[in-house]
Structure formats: structure tokens, C-alpha cells
Design a protein around this motif. Sequence first.
Motif, PDB file in Angstrom:
ATOM      1  N   SER A  65      43.471  32.814  40.747  1.00 15.12           N
ATOM      2  CA  SER A  65      43.677  34.255  40.579  1.00 15.12           C
ATOM      3  C   SER A  65      43.620  34.646  39.104  1.00 15.12           C
ATOM      4  CB  SER A  65      45.013  34.678  41.191  1.00 15.12           C
ATOM      5  OG  SER A  65      46.104  34.060  40.542  1.00 15.12           O
ATOM      6  N   GLN A  66      44.103  33.775  38.222  1.00 14.83           N
ATOM      7  CA  GLN A  66      44.019  34.052  36.774  1.00 14.83           C
ATOM      8  C   GLN A  66      42.578  33.976  36.287  1.00 14.83           C
ATOM      9  OE1 GLN A  66      46.929  31.053  35.651  1.00 14.83           O
ATOM     10  NE2 GLN A  66      48.364  32.644  34.980  1.00 14.83           N
ATOM     11  N   LEU A  67      41.788  33.099  36.882  1.00 17.39           N
ATOM     12  CA  LEU A  67      40.362  33.021  36.552  1.00 17.39           C
ATOM     13  C   LEU A  67      39.679  34.340  36.915  1.00 17.39           C
ATOM     14  CD1 LEU A  67      37.784  31.461  35.730  1.00 17.39           C
ATOM     15  CD2 LEU A  67      37.686  30.602  38.087  1.00 17.39           C
ATOM     16  N   LYS A  68      40.032  34.883  38.070  1.00 17.46           N
ATOM     17  CA  LYS A  68      39.440  36.149  38.500  1.00 17.46           C
ATOM     18  C   LYS A  68      39.917  37.300  37.621  1.00 17.46           C
ATOM     19  CE  LYS A  68      38.624  34.668  43.248  1.00 17.46           C
ATOM     20  NZ  LYS A  68      38.974  34.837  44.685  1.00 17.46           N
ATOM     21  N   GLU A  69      41.138  37.206  37.094  1.00 22.79           N
ATOM     22  CA  GLU A  69      41.638  38.231  36.173  1.00 22.79           C
ATOM     23  C   GLU A  69      40.852  38.216  34.867  1.00 22.79           C
ATOM     24  OE1 GLU A  69      45.791  37.611  35.638  1.00 22.79           O
ATOM     25  OE2 GLU A  69      46.292  38.058  37.726  1.00 22.79           O
ATOM     26  N   LEU A  70      40.436  37.012  34.430  1.00 19.20           N
ATOM     27  CA  LEU A  70      39.611  36.919  33.223  1.00 19.20           C
ATOM     28  C   LEU A  70      38.261  37.602  33.447  1.00 19.20           C
ATOM     29  CD1 LEU A  70      39.233  35.757  30.338  1.00 19.20           C
ATOM     30  CD2 LEU A  70      38.346  33.669  31.407  1.00 19.20           C
ATOM     31  N   ALA A  71      37.766  37.526  34.677  1.00 15.09           N
ATOM     32  CA  ALA A  71      36.502  38.187  35.004  1.00 15.09           C
ATOM     33  C   ALA A  71      36.675  39.693  35.163  1.00 15.09           C
ATOM     34  CB  ALA A  71      35.928  37.596  36.286  1.00 15.09           C
ATOM     35  N   ASN A  72      37.864  40.130  35.527  1.00 18.23           N
ATOM     36  CA  ASN A  72      38.084  41.554  35.795  1.00 18.23           C
ATOM     37  C   ASN A  72      39.386  42.010  35.135  1.00 18.23           C
ATOM     38  OD1 ASN A  72      37.643  44.109  36.910  1.00 18.23           O
ATOM     39  ND2 ASN A  72      38.850  43.624  38.731  1.00 18.23           N
ATOM     40  N   PRO A  73      39.367  42.205  33.803  1.00 18.44           N
ATOM     41  CA  PRO A  73      40.587  42.567  33.081  1.00 18.44           C
ATOM     42  C   PRO A  73      40.921  44.044  33.275  1.00 18.44           C
ATOM     43  CG  PRO A  73      38.745  42.581  31.586  1.00 18.44           C
ATOM     44  CD  PRO A  73      38.210  42.100  32.916  1.00 18.44           C
ATOM     45  N   PRO A  74      42.147  44.445  32.970  1.00 19.87           N
ATOM     46  CA  PRO A  74      42.500  45.863  33.073  1.00 19.87           C
ATOM     47  C   PRO A  74      41.862  46.674  31.953  1.00 19.87           C
ATOM     48  CG  PRO A  74      44.314  44.626  32.115  1.00 19.87           C
ATOM     49  CD  PRO A  74      43.289  43.612  32.544  1.00 19.87           C
ATOM     50  N   ALA A  75      41.881  47.985  32.136  1.00 20.88           N
ATOM     51  CA  ALA A  75      41.424  48.885  31.071  1.00 20.88           C
ATOM     52  C   ALA A  75      42.376  48.771  29.889  1.00 20.88           C
ATOM     53  CB  ALA A  75      41.380  50.320  31.579  1.00 20.88           C
TER      54      ALA A  75
END
Length: 318
Positions: free
Chosen positions: A212-222
Motif C-alpha cells: 500500500s505504501q508503494l502505491k502511495e508513492l505512485a499516487n501521492p496527495p496534492a
Amino acid sequence: MTGVAEAADGVAGVDVSNWTGDIDWQSVASGGGKFAFVQATEGTDYRNPRFDAQYGGAATAGLVRGAYHFAQPHESDGIAQAEYFVQNGGDWVSDGQTVPGVLDIENNPYKDQNGKNDCYDLSVEDMVKWIKDFTAEYRRRTGRHAIIYTTTSWWQSCTGDSVKFKSNPLWLARWGGEPGELPKSWTRHTFWQSSDKGTLAGGQNSFNGSESQLKELANPPAEVTVSGVAKSRKTYTLTVSNTGPHPVENVKVSGRAYGGQRVVKAPGCKYSGTAVLCSIAELPRGKKVTFTFTTKPKPKGGVGMNFTVGSVKLTLKA
């Protein structure tokens, strides 16, 4: 070789280039691979002829993917190579499946051909500047901090163990059973290349975290940055900058003057008495909006304005 990969540390992944050849990405995915780095470019005159097939194939198989650029810092400046990288596959896209691009900077493998040393005959100062130019240009063009792939020994020798790149995730290359010592810019690695071959195609890697953290790196917040200044007792400016990777919409700015003053001018905003209210309908990536407020203060005493933008609170004291 076939089998299920077990990452040495964290989530398993691979890195590939033209030399890896055609890849069965479904086998990589079924074998436990969750991400792939694909070489896109080198210098300003080479693009991996298999890039589209490899990069697209990784995505089709459901892997998180990222592109990397093999640096040739003796051939052209960092800005030119970052530009070439972005234009030839290294651009970041907000699809939830793409991590930031990678600057691969390591020992010169072409010493016999170009006659340069491991640091490409650049001084420590020139190498640090080259890397800063590349990463700054990549940030400007994509809104993301480029990942840096390197070895601890090269970083120590060729950058003087520079500590100026803490914002860039580290992809550490060290073949063996553990990452070992890190360059001084980093207290942790984000990716680790532990071997050049294994059960999966290409180099064997791991992500230092959860899937899930890997996916957060791909899709960070604004990301929005707020700054301001009290230019005088009666003039204040507030700047809202989109410093992240996504466009943002409907940004609300509220403010209130204090110290017995009232707002008398606020172009583009509503105001009444001590209060102001501004709205930004859309703020594209890399853009900023500046508001100017004029007040009628008392002749003496402390005055200023308090602002709130999202979760940010800012006080400008004259």
C-alpha cells in the motif's frame, strides 16, 4: 529461472533494460513481483528500443512501474538530460501505477571508450551541481522528486557524500544479503537492488515498505504551499503555490486583520470589516496565485493578519 520471489526486504520487484530482452510480465507478476523499473534513456542520444513494450507490459500485468535514466554527466548538463528523459518515457503520470522517474548515477562503465574515471572526470562540486540540475529540472517538469539510484561507495567518492538530496527517494544498489551503509543524504532506503539476477526477470529489487505504501508513492496527495509577507503596517501579500504533482481545485483562503484595523482593499476577494474570503477555482501544477490586502490600521500598536488555507495557518505580523 522460475519460482516465487521472496524479496530480501519488503515488496519484490525487478529492473530491466534492452539487454533483458522480451519479458513475460505475467510470469513476473505470478512470481511475486509487484513493481518494475524500465530503462528509458541514456545521455541525450539513446532510448531503449524495447521501452514501450517493457513499460507497457509491466502496466498491463498490474505492476507498479517506473522509468530510469542512465546518466552520462560528462556529455551534457543535467538539465538537458532531464529534459530528454521526460520527453522519452520518463515523465510521471497520475495513473496510480507510475512512480517517479529515476536518475541512475554510478561508476562510469565506459572508461575504456571515453577515457574518463569512475566520476566521469567531474569534480565533487561539479557532480553535485549536475545532479542538482537534473533533479530540479525533473521536479519542475513533473512535480515529483526523482528517485536516485546509486551505490554508497560511488556517492562518497564522487559527491563527497553530499547531504543535499534528502528529498529524493534512494534506490540503493548493493548486491548481497543486506543494504549496509547508506550515503549521508539518507537515513533509509526506499528501494534496494540486491542482485543482478534471480527468480524473476532482470535485476532483483525490493521496496522498503508495504504494498500500500508503494502505491502511495505512485499516487501521492496534492500539495499546496502557503507563504506571505507584511510589507508595511497596511499592506500584506499572501501566495498560494501548487508545489505538488496534481492540479488542485476550490482552494479557500480566509483571513482576519487584528490590532484594531479593518480591510479596505482586497482585489479578487470578498471583504468586510476585519475579514477577507478568497477562492481559487483551479490551480494547475507549478502555478501560484498572490493576493494583496490593504488595511486601515491604527497609528500605533501591533497589527497584522491571520490566514487559514486548508490545514495551514499563517500569521503576518507588521
